[in-house]
Design a protein around this motif. Structure first.
Motif, PDB file in Angstrom:
ATOM      1  N   ALA A 125       4.043 -11.795  29.163  1.00 49.96           N
ATOM      2  CA  ALA A 125       2.663 -12.066  29.562  1.00 49.96           C
ATOM      3  C   ALA A 125       1.710 -11.044  28.965  1.00 49.96           C
ATOM      4  O   ALA A 125       0.630 -11.393  28.475  1.00 49.96           O
ATOM      5  CB  ALA A 125       2.556 -12.065  31.086  1.00 49.96           C
ATOM      6  N   MET A 126       2.127  -9.779  28.974  1.00 48.97           N
ATOM      7  CA  MET A 126       1.279  -8.733  28.390  1.00 48.97           C
ATOM      8  C   MET A 126       1.144  -8.910  26.879  1.00 48.97           C
ATOM      9  O   MET A 126       0.077  -8.653  26.315  1.00 48.97           O
ATOM     10  CB  MET A 126       1.851  -7.354  28.700  1.00 48.97           C
TER      11      MET A 126
ATOM     12  N   LEU B 151      -2.354 -10.472  22.264  1.00 50.64           N
ATOM     13  CA  LEU B 151      -2.710 -11.243  21.071  1.00 50.64           C
ATOM     14  C   LEU B 151      -4.182 -11.651  21.065  1.00 50.64           C
ATOM     15  O   LEU B 151      -4.767 -11.849  20.006  1.00 50.64           O
ATOM     16  CB  LEU B 151      -1.829 -12.497  20.976  1.00 50.64           C
ATOM     17  N   THR B 152      -4.758 -11.786  22.248  1.00 46.62           N
ATOM     18  CA  THR B 152      -6.150 -12.217  22.318  1.00 46.62           C
ATOM     19  C   THR B 152      -7.123 -11.039  22.407  1.00 46.62           C
ATOM     20  O   THR B 152      -8.249 -11.147  21.960  1.00 46.62           O
ATOM     21  CB  THR B 152      -6.379 -13.142  23.523  1.00 46.62           C
ATOM     22  N   VAL B 153      -6.677  -9.936  23.004  1.00 48.67           N
ATOM     23  CA  VAL B 153      -7.528  -8.758  23.179  1.00 48.67           C
ATOM     24  C   VAL B 153      -6.833  -7.580  22.506  1.00 48.67           C
ATOM     25  O   VAL B 153      -5.648  -7.355  22.717  1.00 48.67           O
ATOM     26  CB  VAL B 153      -7.730  -8.452  24.679  1.00 48.67           C
ATOM     27  N   ARG B 154      -7.557  -6.842  21.702  1.00 46.50           N
ATOM     28  CA  ARG B 154      -6.979  -5.692  21.001  1.00 46.50           C
ATOM     29  C   ARG B 154      -6.783  -4.543  21.987  1.00 46.50           C
ATOM     30  O   ARG B 154      -7.748  -3.987  22.481  1.00 46.50           O
ATOM     31  CB  ARG B 154      -7.896  -5.262  19.863  1.00 46.50           C
ATOM     32  N   PRO B 155      -5.519  -4.198  22.320  1.00 37.32           N
ATOM     33  CA  PRO B 155      -5.291  -3.142  23.316  1.00 37.32           C
ATOM     34  C   PRO B 155      -5.527  -1.743  22.751  1.00 37.32           C
ATOM     35  O   PRO B 155      -5.224  -1.468  21.593  1.00 37.32           O
ATOM     36  CB  PRO B 155      -3.834  -3.329  23.705  1.00 37.32           C
ATOM     37  N   THR B 156      -6.064  -0.882  23.572  1.00 34.15           N
ATOM     38  CA  THR B 156      -6.261   0.521  23.203  1.00 34.15           C
ATOM     39  C   THR B 156      -4.997   1.300  23.558  1.00 34.15           C
ATOM     40  O   THR B 156      -4.133   0.782  24.285  1.00 34.15           O
ATOM     41  CB  THR B 156      -7.462   1.104  23.972  1.00 34.15           C
ATOM     42  N   PRO B 157      -4.858   2.522  23.067  1.00 37.32           N
ATOM     43  CA  PRO B 157      -3.679   3.322  23.439  1.00 37.32           C
ATOM     44  C   PRO B 157      -3.544   3.541  24.951  1.00 37.32           C
ATOM     45  O   PRO B 157      -2.437   3.582  25.475  1.00 37.32           O
ATOM     46  CB  PRO B 157      -3.900   4.639  22.708  1.00 37.32           C
ATOM     47  N   ALA B 158      -4.661   3.659  25.653  1.00 38.21           N
ATOM     48  CA  ALA B 158      -4.601   3.834  27.110  1.00 38.21           C
ATOM     49  C   ALA B 158      -4.059   2.574  27.791  1.00 38.21           C
ATOM     50  O   ALA B 158      -3.283   2.656  28.749  1.00 38.21           O
ATOM     51  CB  ALA B 158      -5.978   4.173  27.650  1.00 38.21           C
ATOM     52  N   VAL B 159      -4.443   1.423  27.284  1.00 37.60           N
ATOM     53  CA  VAL B 159      -3.951   0.162  27.846  1.00 37.60           C
ATOM     54  C   VAL B 159      -2.466   0.008  27.548  1.00 37.60           C
ATOM     55  O   VAL B 159      -1.701  -0.463  28.399  1.00 37.60           O
ATOM     56  CB  VAL B 159      -4.757  -1.040  27.298  1.00 37.60           C
ATOM     57  N   LYS B 160      -2.035   0.421  26.374  1.00 35.45           N
ATOM     58  CA  LYS B 160      -0.607   0.364  26.036  1.00 35.45           C
ATOM     59  C   LYS B 160       0.213   1.267  26.944  1.00 35.45           C
ATOM     60  O   LYS B 160       1.283   0.893  27.407  1.00 35.45           O
ATOM     61  CB  LYS B 160      -0.387   0.749  24.576  1.00 35.45           C
ATOM     62  N   ALA B 161      -0.295   2.454  27.226  1.00 38.84           N
ATOM     63  CA  ALA B 161       0.403   3.379  28.136  1.00 38.84           C
ATOM     64  C   ALA B 161       0.456   2.808  29.548  1.00 38.84           C
ATOM     65  O   ALA B 161       1.488   2.906  30.229  1.00 38.84           O
ATOM     66  CB  ALA B 161      -0.287   4.733  28.130  1.00 38.84           C
TER      67      ALA B 161
END
Length: 69
Positions: free
Chosen positions: A27-28, A33-43
């Motif tokens: 799901a993540m 794929l639709t929203v470009r994740p930032t490094p904080a979002v990846k963490a």
């Protein structure tokens, strides 16, 4: 004959937690794929996946564990 131990319950709980974490990761990935994740979002996603795995594994194990009568 009563079965003792809890190895089977622990293994089933581990697989349940792995399945839940895998579904959350899919799901993540779809959202990523639709929203470009930032490094904080990846963490935050990694922490969330760990929390999902631990919570589901513990919950399933406690539900499967035989109770004393």
């Amino acid at each position: 004959m009563a079965r003792r131990g809890g190895d089977l319950e622990a293994f089933i709980a581990f697989l349940g937690g792995l399945l839940a974490a895998g579904l959350a990761a899919l799901a993540m990935a779809g959202v990523g794929l639709t929203v470009r994740p930032t490094p904080a979002v990846k963490a935050a996603a990694v922490v969330t996946l760990g929390a999902v795995w631990l919570t589901v594994t513990t919950t399933v194990y406690l539900r499967l564990r035989p109770r004393d009568r």
